[in-house]
Scaffold this active site. Structure first.
Site, mmCIF file in Angstrom:
data_model
loop_
_atom_site.group_PDB
_atom_site.id
_atom_site.type_symbol
_atom_site.label_atom_id
_atom_site.label_comp_id
_atom_site.label_asym_id
_atom_site.label_seq_id
_atom_site.Cartn_x
_atom_site.Cartn_y
_atom_site.Cartn_z
ATOM 1 N N VAL A 171 3.704 0.982 2.614
ATOM 2 C CA VAL A 171 3.781 -0.211 3.457
ATOM 3 C C VAL A 171 4.260 -1.374 2.594
ATOM 4 O O VAL A 171 3.723 -1.620 1.505
ATOM 5 C CB VAL A 171 2.417 -0.549 4.089
ATOM 6 C CG1 VAL A 171 2.512 -1.837 4.899
ATOM 7 C CG2 VAL A 171 1.952 0.597 4.980
ATOM 8 N N GLY A 221 3.708 7.968 3.016
ATOM 9 C CA GLY A 221 4.637 6.845 2.977
ATOM 10 C C GLY A 221 4.036 5.643 2.300
ATOM 11 O O GLY A 221 3.025 5.739 1.595
ATOM 12 N N GLY A 231 0.832 -1.197 0.000
ATOM 13 C CA GLY A 231 0.000 0.000 0.000
ATOM 14 C C GLY A 231 0.865 1.245 0.000
ATOM 15 O O GLY A 231 2.050 1.197 0.332
ATOM 16 N N ALA A 232 0.266 2.362 -0.372
ATOM 17 C CA ALA A 232 1.008 3.622 -0.408
ATOM 18 C C ALA A 232 0.043 4.764 -0.180
ATOM 19 O O ALA A 232 -1.151 4.669 -0.481
ATOM 20 C CB ALA A 232 1.731 3.794 -1.746
ATOM 21 N N GLY A 233 0.559 5.855 0.379
ATOM 22 C CA GLY A 233 -0.244 7.042 0.626
ATOM 23 C C GLY A 233 0.620 8.277 0.511
ATOM 24 O O GLY A 233 1.794 8.210 0.114
ATOM 25 N N GLY A 234 0.045 9.416 0.894
ATOM 26 C CA GLY A 234 0.769 10.666 0.751
ATOM 27 C C GLY A 234 1.987 10.770 1.654
ATOM 28 O O GLY A 234 2.940 11.476 1.325
ATOM 29 N N LYS A 281 6.247 -0.234 7.616
ATOM 30 C CA LYS A 281 5.741 1.098 7.274
ATOM 31 C C LYS A 281 6.936 2.029 7.103
ATOM 32 O O LYS A 281 7.762 2.155 8.018
ATOM 33 C CB LYS A 281 4.794 1.606 8.359
ATOM 34 C CG LYS A 281 4.164 2.942 8.040
ATOM 35 C CD LYS A 281 2.902 3.197 8.859
ATOM 36 C CE LYS A 281 3.197 3.451 10.311
ATOM 37 N NZ LYS A 281 1.987 3.926 11.045
ATOM 38 N N ASP A 325 -7.094 7.346 18.856
ATOM 39 C CA ASP A 325 -7.746 7.230 17.545
ATOM 40 C C ASP A 325 -8.326 5.827 17.348
ATOM 41 O O ASP A 325 -8.228 5.248 16.271
ATOM 42 C CB ASP A 325 -6.766 7.563 16.417
ATOM 43 C CG ASP A 325 -7.481 7.894 15.097
ATOM 44 O OD1 ASP A 325 -8.678 8.247 15.153
ATOM 45 O OD2 ASP A 325 -6.845 7.801 14.039
#
Length: 533
Positions: A37, A35, A30-33, A52, A143
């Site tokens: 995984v 970083g 997976g990837a996001g803004g 991560k 959270d």
């Protein structure tokens, strides 16, 4: 570039082996803004892990990442994702390696419908244990929500709390007064107001929100926009759980009330109490002890808990918060959220369109945002393969059950009937689930659901345990609500001499009222035949 000693210390944690020497990369998961995984193999142990990797270069991001890694390093509990290592990659990027968890998030599971009462109790026990352990070590998650709860193997018997990215630990709190931390809809009121000194009671409020959603399929503080969610959170009580899921034991309802108290001083302060109550409820349900399930205790936190010891009061029908927090203040807080990076904000979106039996007119969107009848229509299309839907019995049942949880009586009728249709002769769990959704639909005032509930409890053709008392109650309720077929089934019961004298007298009363309202049937003198149940 600005540096920080705590961030620089990561470089000393790799040891003699470099990142690529220790970890065998399998794939990018997976990837996001901020970083990405990786799925990888930890060569020293041979186990699968999730890594991560932070790609952002801003110092605050690196500080938070380091704090998360150090907090997780100090935790080792079967209901918290396991720490493996942390440091920097060969390219100088901070990383955190954790156990790889096969399964799905609780959020993904709830998209298919609510959990059972026993599953909710198991969820409460495990999350309560994770929080009790973390709080005992000075860590507040801040959270907790369904997307941060993993079900290993897809089972609610193996739950892990994940993502300590905004957690507060001893000496590790990178926030300041007025900054909002958490997710609207799950954060405690004191979090929504940006107060300092947030303690474990905030996690317990989030646990209450999560359990409420798991049981009902709907958030206790719903809304399409942050402002609406926070206004509900600060100024309104959620609908009583017993009104949405009538089969919830009073003891579990009381526990939810104690977790969802808006005032921190009135809220349950000790996660260990959640564990003890969940275990007591599970034992009472196994033993069929209705008296133990009906208890509504008053709890006190033990000395040494993260939060001050308090006695939890029953949550009042009208919250004291509206007297202390004005609407303008609530809306001002909500409006400020847009400028806070750590708060998860849903994008603005228009109201979904109306829907009907043609599910292409927006039924899926409306079902996803809490419209029970839209879920019913969606289930019908999935069951019959209409309007471009592929026939999918499992998806249809999930849609019906979600619709039932969202107060659609006809969805309850469909869900109960389909559960019974699919149940084998010895499938007690499916029959119990069917009885639960039919009872819920009947309690919602659905005449067709009450009629189905009554019929299924009638020997010899009913598929639930024969029980004339339940049949009388359900059919009487339906007849009183204007469902005339139920009136005539009730007449057949009455003429067959079944039930107690009180039940037969009540039947006479509601049948007479139906006749007076203009119903046509032999018992009303129009010559039609009475049915035989």
């Amino acid at each position: 570039m600005e540096t920080d000693p705590r961030v620089e210390r990561l470089r000393a944690l790799v040891g003699e082996a470099t990142f690529d020497e220790r970890f065998e990369r399998v794939r990018e998961a997976g990837a996001g803004g901020m970083g990405r995984v990786l799925e990888a193999i930890d060569r020293p142990s041979g186990r699968r892990i999730a890594v991560k990797i932070l790609t952002g270069r801003a110092l605050p991001d690196r500080q938070r990442f380091t704090a998360e890694a150090e907090i997780l390093e100090g935790l080792a509990h079967p209901n918290i994702v396991g720490y493996v290592a942390h440091g920097t990659t060969d390219a100088g990027e901070p990383y955190l390696a954790m156990d790889w968890l096969d399964g799905e998030s609780l959020a993904a599971r709830l998209r298919r419908g609510p959990v059972t009462i026993d599953e909710a109790i198991a969820l409460a026990r495990q999350l309560g244990a994770a929080l009790a352990y973390a709080h005992g070590r000075g860590v507040v998650h801040r959270d907790l929500k369904p997307s941060n709860v993993m079900l290993v193997g897809g089972s609610l018997d193996d739950v892990r709390l994940i993502d300590f990215g905004v957690a507060k630990g001893e000496g590790r709190d990178l926030t300041h007064t007025g900054q909002l931390i958490g997710t609207p809809g799950y954060m405690a009121p004191e979090q929504a107001l940006g107060r300092r000194g947030i303690d474990g009671r905030a996690d317990l409020f989030a646990l209450g929100c999560t359990l409420y959603e798991a049981l009902t399929g709907a958030s206790p503080f719903p809304g399409h926009e942050v402002m609406e969610v926070l206004a509900r959170l600060l100024l309104h009580e959620p609908p009583a759980i017993a009104g949405l899921v009538p089969t919830v034991p009073p003891r579990l309802a009381a526990l939810l009330d104690a977790l969802l108290a808006k005032e921190p001083e009135a809220r349950l302060a000790d996660a260990g109490v959640v564990v003890a109550e969940a275990e007591a409820l599970a034992q009472a349900r196994r033993a069929g002890d209705l008296a133990a399930q009906a208890l509504r205790p008053s709890w006190a936190a033990p000395a040494g808990a993260v939060a001050p010891a308090v006695t939890v009061r029953a949550r009042p029908r009208r919250s004291p918060w509206p007297r202390r927090v004005g609407v303008a203040a609530a809306l001002a807080v909500a409006a400020a959220v847009a400028g806070v990076a750590l708060v998860e904000v849903a994008p603005r979106r228009p109201a979904p369109p109306q829907c009907d039996f043609d599910v292409r007119t927006g039924c899926a969107a409306r079902c996803a945002t809490g419209d029970g009848d839209a879920c019913f229509y969606l289930g019908e299309a999935q069951a019959l393969g209409r309007n471009g839907q592929v026939v999918d019995a499992a998806a249809a049942l999930a849609s019906y059950r979600r619709g039932c949880a969202l107060a659609s009586g006809r969805a309850c009728t469909r869900a109960g009937t389909r559960l019974l249709d699919a149940a084998d002769a010895g499938d007690a769990d499916a029959r119990a689930a069917a009885a639960e959704v039919l009872e819920r639909g009947c309690a919602l005032g659905s005449g067709s659901t009450c009629r189905r509930l009554g019929l299924e409890h009638l020997a010899p053709k009913g598929r639930l345990a024969p029980d004339d008392q339940i049949a009388y109650r359900a059919l009487t309720s339906a007849c009183r609500g204007g469902d005339y077929p139920s009136c005539w089934l009730l007449a057949g019961l009455r003429e067959g001499g079944r039930g107690s004298a009180a039940e037969r007298a009540a039947a006479d009363e509601v049948i007479a009222a139906a006749c007076a309202a203009g119903a046509k049937h032999r018992v009303c003198g129009d010559g039609a035949a009475a049915p035989t149940p």
